[in-house]
Design an enzyme around this catalytic site. Structure first.
Site, short mmCIF file in Angstrom:
data_model
loop_
_atom_site.label_atom_id
_atom_site.label_comp_id
_atom_site.label_asym_id
_atom_site.label_seq_id
_atom_site.Cartn_x
_atom_site.Cartn_y
_atom_site.Cartn_z
N CYS A 115 0.82 -1.23 0.00
CA CYS A 115 0.00 0.00 0.00
C CYS A 115 0.85 1.27 0.00
CB CYS A 115 -0.96 0.00 1.18
SG CYS A 115 -2.20 -1.27 0.99
N HIS A 262 -3.76 7.22 1.07
CA HIS A 262 -3.95 5.88 0.50
C HIS A 262 -5.33 5.41 0.93
CE1 HIS A 262 -3.90 1.71 -0.24
NE2 HIS A 262 -3.78 1.39 1.04
N ASN A 292 -9.80 -0.78 -1.91
CA ASN A 292 -8.37 -0.51 -1.72
C ASN A 292 -7.61 -1.10 -2.91
OD1 ASN A 292 -5.68 -0.54 -0.99
ND2 ASN A 292 -6.02 -1.38 1.07
N1 ACO Z 1 -18.68 -9.32 6.31
C1 ACO Z 1 -19.33 -9.57 7.47
N2 ACO Z 1 -18.71 -9.83 8.63
C2 ACO Z 1 -17.37 -9.84 8.62
C3 ACO Z 1 -16.62 -9.60 7.46
C4 ACO Z 1 -17.34 -9.32 6.27
N3 ACO Z 1 -16.73 -9.07 5.09
N4 ACO Z 1 -15.31 -9.67 7.74
C5 ACO Z 1 -15.22 -9.96 9.06
N5 ACO Z 1 -16.46 -10.08 9.59
C6 ACO Z 1 -16.83 -10.35 10.97
C7 ACO Z 1 -15.74 -11.05 11.74
O1 ACO Z 1 -15.80 -12.45 11.53
C8 ACO Z 1 -16.08 -10.67 13.16
O2 ACO Z 1 -17.13 -11.48 13.63
P1 ACO Z 1 -17.15 -11.99 15.14
O3 ACO Z 1 -17.20 -10.74 15.98
O4 ACO Z 1 -18.37 -12.83 15.20
O5 ACO Z 1 -15.87 -12.75 15.34
C9 ACO Z 1 -16.62 -9.25 13.03
O6 ACO Z 1 -17.02 -9.11 11.65
C10 ACO Z 1 -15.61 -8.19 13.37
O7 ACO Z 1 -14.40 -8.48 12.67
P2 ACO Z 1 -13.12 -7.57 12.82
O8 ACO Z 1 -12.03 -8.14 11.96
O9 ACO Z 1 -12.84 -7.34 14.26
O10 ACO Z 1 -13.67 -6.22 12.17
P3 ACO Z 1 -13.01 -4.79 12.14
O11 ACO Z 1 -13.91 -3.83 12.76
O12 ACO Z 1 -11.58 -4.81 12.58
O13 ACO Z 1 -13.01 -4.47 10.58
C11 ACO Z 1 -11.45 -4.39 8.74
C12 ACO Z 1 -12.23 -5.26 9.72
C13 ACO Z 1 -12.44 -3.62 7.90
C14 ACO Z 1 -10.59 -5.27 7.89
C15 ACO Z 1 -10.58 -3.36 9.54
O14 ACO Z 1 -9.89 -4.03 10.57
C16 ACO Z 1 -9.60 -2.62 8.69
O15 ACO Z 1 -9.96 -1.89 7.78
N6 ACO Z 1 -8.30 -2.75 8.97
C17 ACO Z 1 -7.30 -2.05 8.21
C18 ACO Z 1 -7.11 -2.62 6.85
C19 ACO Z 1 -6.00 -1.90 6.15
O16 ACO Z 1 -5.82 -0.71 6.31
N7 ACO Z 1 -5.17 -2.59 5.39
C20 ACO Z 1 -4.01 -1.89 4.94
C21 ACO Z 1 -3.58 -1.94 3.70
S1 ACO Z 1 -3.60 -3.43 2.87
C22 ACO Z 1 -1.99 -3.64 2.20
O17 ACO Z 1 -1.01 -3.04 2.53
C23 ACO Z 1 -1.91 -4.74 1.22
#
Ligand code: ACO
Length: 335
Positions: A115, A262, A292
Site C-alpha cells: 500500500c 492511500h 483498496n
Molecule cells: N462481512 C461480514 N462480517 C465480517 C466480514 C465481512 N466481510 N469480515 C469480518 N467479519 C466479521 C468477523 O468475523 C467478526 O465477527 P465476530 O465478531 O463474530 O468474530 C466481526 O465481523 C468483526 O471483525 P473484525 O475483523 O474485528 O472487524 P473490524 O472492525 O476490525 O473491521 C477491517 C475489519 C475492515 C478489515 C478493519 O480491521 C480494517 O480496515 N483494517 C485495516 C485494513 C488496512 O488498512 N489494510 C491496509 C492496507 S492493505 C496492504 O497493505 C496490502
C-alpha cells in the site's frame, strides 16, 4: 540539485463493477457491514477472460499520463513500477512496460511496498531526478488483486476490501526548488511483516515442499491480515509521517490544500482528517467506488482530484500511505 514535479497523471480501472450485494452472493457478508466498517460500496474486478493484468492496466494509465504531460516514449528515461500483484513471480512489470511502450532500452525497476508502493515509487523517481541522472521518469502503481483473493466466507475480512486498477504519473525536472516535490519520507517496521502477508507459496514454501510437508492440510494461498492491528498502526503512522513532512518544510497542517490518503479504509482517512482538522474539501476519498487498490490507490485518487479541478497551481498537496511490511511514507508537493 533539482526538484521533480508531476507533469501528467492518468488512471485505468477494469470495466467490471462488483457491488457489496454481488459479494454477498459469494460469501457471508452484507452491504451494511462493508459500508459501515470500510466505506466501500463497490470495486472493479477484472473479469475472467479479460486481458487486463497489472502490466496491461499500468500501460493504459501510463499512456493517459504521458499524453497529458505531452511526453512521448522517447522522452522517458526510466520506469518505476509499484505492485504486489505482478504478472509473474519474476521478472517484474517494469520491463513489460518498457517493451509495450516500445521504449528504448531504458532502465526499469519494480517496487514491492504494497500500500506504500506508490509513495516509495515516487520517492525513488524523485531521487533520480534530483541528482540530475534522469529528466523524465514514468511511475506506475497497478494491482490485479481479484485473481488472488479468497472469495469465500473464510476470506471475507480481506477480500471485500480490495479492488483492481492502475494509476500513473510522469515526473519531470523542476528547476525551481520551491516547487514540485518538496520532500519524501519513507519508513518500515519488519517485525509486523507477518501481520499482513501472503506466505504461501514462497521460495521457503515452494509447491513441492507444500505438497510434501502439508499434505491434505494445505496452507492458504491467500492474504492474511490482522485488520485491527493494521488499523491501529495505520492511524498512528499516517499522522507521524505527515507531521514529519510538514516539519521538514516548516509548514503546518493549516498550510495543506489537499490531502490524498492511500485508500485503505474510509475510517482511517476520516481519523487522519480529524487529527489534522481538515475540511471535507481538503481530503480526497474514492474508496467508495474502487475499494483498496493498494499501489494504485493514490495515483487514481490524485488523478481524479486533479481532473475535478480540486488541485490548483501553488497548492500544497500531501500524499500519505501505510500498509503491509509494515511500510509507510509521505510526499509533500507544492503543485
Ligand atoms: N462481512 C461480514 N462480517 C465480517 C466480514 C465481512 N466481510 N469480515 C469480518 N467479519 C466479521 C468477523 O468475523 C467478526 O465477527 P465476530 O465478531 O463474530 O468474530 C466481526 O465481523 C468483526 O471483525 P473484525 O475483523 O474485528 O472487524 P473490524 O472492525 O476490525 O473491521 C477491517 C475489519 C475492515 C478489515 C478493519 O480491521 C480494517 O480496515 N483494517 C485495516 C485494513 C488496512 O488498512 N489494510 C491496509 C492496507 S492493505 C496492504 O497493505 C496490502
Amino acid at each position: 540539485m533539482y526538484n521533480s514535479k508531476i507533469s501528467g497523471l492518468g488512471y485505468y480501472v477494469p470495466e467490471n463493477v462488483v457491488t457489496n450485494d454481488d459479494l454477498s452472493k459469494m460469501m457471508d457478508t452484507n452491504d451494511a457491514w462493508i459500508q459501515e466498517r470500510t466505506g466501500i460500496k463497490e470495486r472493479h474486478w477484472i473479469k475472467d477472460g479479460s486481458d487486463d493484468t497489472a502490466a496491461t492496466m499500468g500501460i493504459k494509465a501510463a499512456k493517459i499520463a504521458m499524453e497529458r504531460a505531452t511526453v512521448t516514449a522517447k522522452d522517458i528515461d526510466f520506469i518505476v513500477f509499484a505492485t504486489l500483484s505482478p504478472d509473474y513471480y519474476f521478472p517484474g512489470c517494469g520491463v513489460m512496460i518498457q517493451e509495450m511502450l516500445g521504449l528504448d532500452t531504458v532502465g526499469a525497476i519494480d517496487i514491492r511496498n504494497q500500500c506504500s508502493g506508490f509513495i516509495y515509487a515516487i520517492s525513488t523517481a524523485d531521487q533520480f531526478i534530483k541528482t540530475g541522472m534522469y529528466k523524465t521518469v514514468l511511475v506506475i502503481g497497478s494491482e490485479f488483486h481479484s485473481g488472488g483473493l479468497d472469495k469465500t466466507t473464510k476470506g471475507r475480512n480481506v477480500s471485500v476490501i480490495f479492488g483492481d486498477g492502475a494509476g500513473a504519473a510522469i515526473l519531470t525536472r523542476e528547476e525551481d526548488t520551491s516547487k514540485g516535490i518538496l520532500s519524501t519520507h519513507l519508513h518500515s517496521e519488519g517485525k509486523f511483516a507477518k501481520e499482513l502477508i501472503v506466505e504461501f507459496p514462497s521460495i521457503n514454501h515452494w509447491i513441492p515442499e507444500i505438497i510434501a510437508n502439508h499434505g491434505k492440510e494445505e496452507p492458504s494461498y491467500y492474504p492474511y491480515m490482522d485488520g485491527q492491528l493494521v488499523f491501529k498502526n495505520a492511524i498512528v503512522r499516517f499522522s507521524e509521517v505527515i507531521n514529519e513532512g510538514l516539519e521538514k518544510n516548516n509548514l503546518t497542517a493549516s498550510d495543506i490544500n489537499m490531502f490524498i490518503p492511500h485508500q485503505a479504509n474510509l475510517r482511517i482517512s476520516q481519523f487522519v482528517q480529524r487529527r489534522f482538522k481538515l475540511a471535507d474539501n481538503q481530503v480526497y476519498n474514492n474508496i467508495m467506488k474502487y475499494g483498496n487498490t493498494t499501489a494504485a490507490s493514490i495515483p487514481i485518487a490524485l488523478t481524479e482530484a486533479w481532473e475535478q479541478g480540486k488541485i490548483k497551481k501553488g497548492d500544497l498537496v500531501v500524499l500519505a500511505a501505510f500498509g503491509s511490511g509494515f511500510t509507510w511514507g509521505s510526499v509533500i508537493i507544492r503543485w
